[in-house]
Design a protein around this motif. Structure first.
Motif, mmCIF file in Angstrom:
data_model
loop_
_atom_site.group_PDB
_atom_site.id
_atom_site.type_symbol
_atom_site.label_atom_id
_atom_site.label_comp_id
_atom_site.label_asym_id
_atom_site.label_seq_id
_atom_site.Cartn_x
_atom_site.Cartn_y
_atom_site.Cartn_z
ATOM 1 N N ILE A 188 0.910 -1.425 0.553
ATOM 2 C CA ILE A 188 -0.127 0.257 0.167
ATOM 3 C C ILE A 188 0.738 1.199 0.211
ATOM 4 O O ILE A 188 2.096 1.294 0.149
ATOM 5 C CB ILE A 188 -1.323 -0.375 1.339
ATOM 6 N N PRO A 189 0.353 2.286 -0.851
ATOM 7 C CA PRO A 189 1.205 3.234 -1.049
ATOM 8 C C PRO A 189 0.901 4.148 0.529
ATOM 9 O O PRO A 189 0.631 3.515 1.424
ATOM 10 C CB PRO A 189 0.436 4.464 -1.989
ATOM 11 N N SER A 190 2.180 5.018 0.829
ATOM 12 C CA SER A 190 2.622 5.683 2.040
ATOM 13 C C SER A 190 1.483 6.574 2.830
ATOM 14 O O SER A 190 1.145 6.954 3.753
ATOM 15 C CB SER A 190 3.966 7.556 1.396
ATOM 16 N N GLU A 191 0.186 7.127 1.483
ATOM 17 C CA GLU A 191 -0.826 7.828 1.877
ATOM 18 C C GLU A 191 -1.429 7.507 2.485
ATOM 19 O O GLU A 191 -2.494 7.244 3.731
ATOM 20 C CB GLU A 191 -1.360 8.465 0.523
ATOM 21 N N ASP A 192 -1.901 5.928 2.548
ATOM 22 C CA ASP A 192 -2.080 4.542 2.973
ATOM 23 C C ASP A 192 -2.116 4.535 4.639
ATOM 24 O O ASP A 192 -3.263 4.651 4.924
ATOM 25 C CB ASP A 192 -3.151 3.527 1.627
ATOM 26 N N ILE A 193 -0.756 4.743 4.386
ATOM 27 C CA ILE A 193 -0.811 4.317 5.897
ATOM 28 C C ILE A 193 -0.970 5.377 5.946
ATOM 29 O O ILE A 193 -0.780 4.982 7.582
ATOM 30 C CB ILE A 193 1.357 3.897 5.462
ATOM 31 N N ALA A 194 -0.293 6.032 6.050
ATOM 32 C CA ALA A 194 -0.722 7.522 6.599
ATOM 33 C C ALA A 194 -2.641 7.821 6.688
ATOM 34 O O ALA A 194 -2.744 8.036 9.044
ATOM 35 C CB ALA A 194 -0.515 9.228 5.773
ATOM 36 N N VAL A 195 -3.142 7.024 6.422
ATOM 37 C CA VAL A 195 -5.166 6.963 6.537
ATOM 38 C C VAL A 195 -4.955 5.779 7.219
ATOM 39 O O VAL A 195 -5.399 5.964 8.300
ATOM 40 C CB VAL A 195 -5.193 6.600 5.141
ATOM 41 N N LEU A 196 -4.327 4.632 7.676
ATOM 42 C CA LEU A 196 -4.489 3.609 8.162
ATOM 43 C C LEU A 196 -3.887 3.948 9.728
ATOM 44 O O LEU A 196 -4.818 3.437 10.586
ATOM 45 C CB LEU A 196 -3.541 2.313 7.919
ATOM 46 N N LEU A 197 -2.746 4.417 9.653
ATOM 47 C CA LEU A 197 -2.292 5.328 11.717
ATOM 48 C C LEU A 197 -3.035 6.626 11.789
ATOM 49 O O LEU A 197 -3.757 5.831 12.997
ATOM 50 C CB LEU A 197 -1.341 5.458 11.425
ATOM 51 N N PHE A 198 -3.795 6.978 10.906
ATOM 52 C CA PHE A 198 -4.772 7.876 11.737
ATOM 53 C C PHE A 198 -6.347 7.574 12.032
ATOM 54 O O PHE A 198 -6.704 7.624 12.904
ATOM 55 C CB PHE A 198 -4.990 9.110 10.063
ATOM 56 N N ASN A 199 -6.838 6.616 10.902
ATOM 57 C CA ASN A 199 -7.716 5.573 11.672
ATOM 58 C C ASN A 199 -7.956 5.042 13.094
ATOM 59 O O ASN A 199 -8.509 4.951 13.848
ATOM 60 C CB ASN A 199 -8.089 5.073 10.437
ATOM 61 N N LEU A 200 -6.869 5.052 13.678
ATOM 62 C CA LEU A 200 -6.191 3.943 14.445
ATOM 63 C C LEU A 200 -6.202 4.954 15.118
ATOM 64 O O LEU A 200 -6.685 5.153 16.136
ATOM 65 C CB LEU A 200 -4.931 3.253 14.838
#
Length: 188
Positions: A168-180
């Protein structure tokens, strides 16, 4: 805010790659049924459609997983270590780390209980307390917590396996961690 264009692109990519009409994907504690031909994603627990942002994230994960597979390297990295991570880090710090840190300082025991019980995490070695959390199937992140002392302020670091950046791209990692962080802020 609508994610219509991104969502349509994600559905197009998965449709071109998928060998099945239906997939089941775990995302944190929920399980989603991904129906490729219907372009529908439902939460199995609530029988409701996934929000657009979660649908995009799950579709990107599923596309990357089907295309590349996921073989963890056991090399734990932080957001700063990914492509674009340094430039986006101040926003990541403000939107993801800071809300978790505030909950950690105010409600340490509640945070650890929430991570281990509600989010199905487990305590592993590291920091003062480190909780390993399942995000997607077989994809874990580690939240490393330091209580702080007279010299150092409390601190939170989130780590993930370097292999995640391959699917997954960096932007999705940011979204994943933000959702946490959002889940933690909403619950505590």
């Amino acid at each position: 805010m609508t994610y219509e264009i991104a969502l349509n692109k994600a559905w197009d990519k998965i449709a071109a790659l998928a060998s099945s009409k239906k997939y089941t994907v775990k995302y944190f504690t929920d399980i989603y049924e991904v129906r490729i031909s219907d372009r529908m994603m439902l939460s199995i627990s609530s029988d409701t459609p996934a929000s657009e942002d979660i649908a995009i994230l799950v579709l990107h994960y599923l596309t990357g997983f089907l295309k590349y597979g996921y073989n963890p390297k056991e090399e734990w990295i932080s957001f700063k270590d990914i492509k674009g991570g340094q430039s986006y880090y101040p926003a990541y710090q403000e939107n993801t780390i800071k809300p978790i840190l505030e909950k950690f300082k105010e409600k340490t025991d509640d945070l650890i209980s929430y991570l281990t019980e509600s989010l199905e995490g487990r305590i592993v070695k590291g920091g003062d307390v480190t909780v390993e959390l399942p995000t997607f199937s077989d994809v874990y992140i580690r939240m490393v917590l330091w209580h702080g002392d007279d010299e150092f302020a409390p601190e939170v670091t989130i780590l993930f396996d370097r292999e995640l950046t391959e699917i997954i791209p960096s932007e999705d990692i940011a979204v994943l961690l933000f959702n946490l962080a959002k889940r933690i802020s909403d619950e505590l």
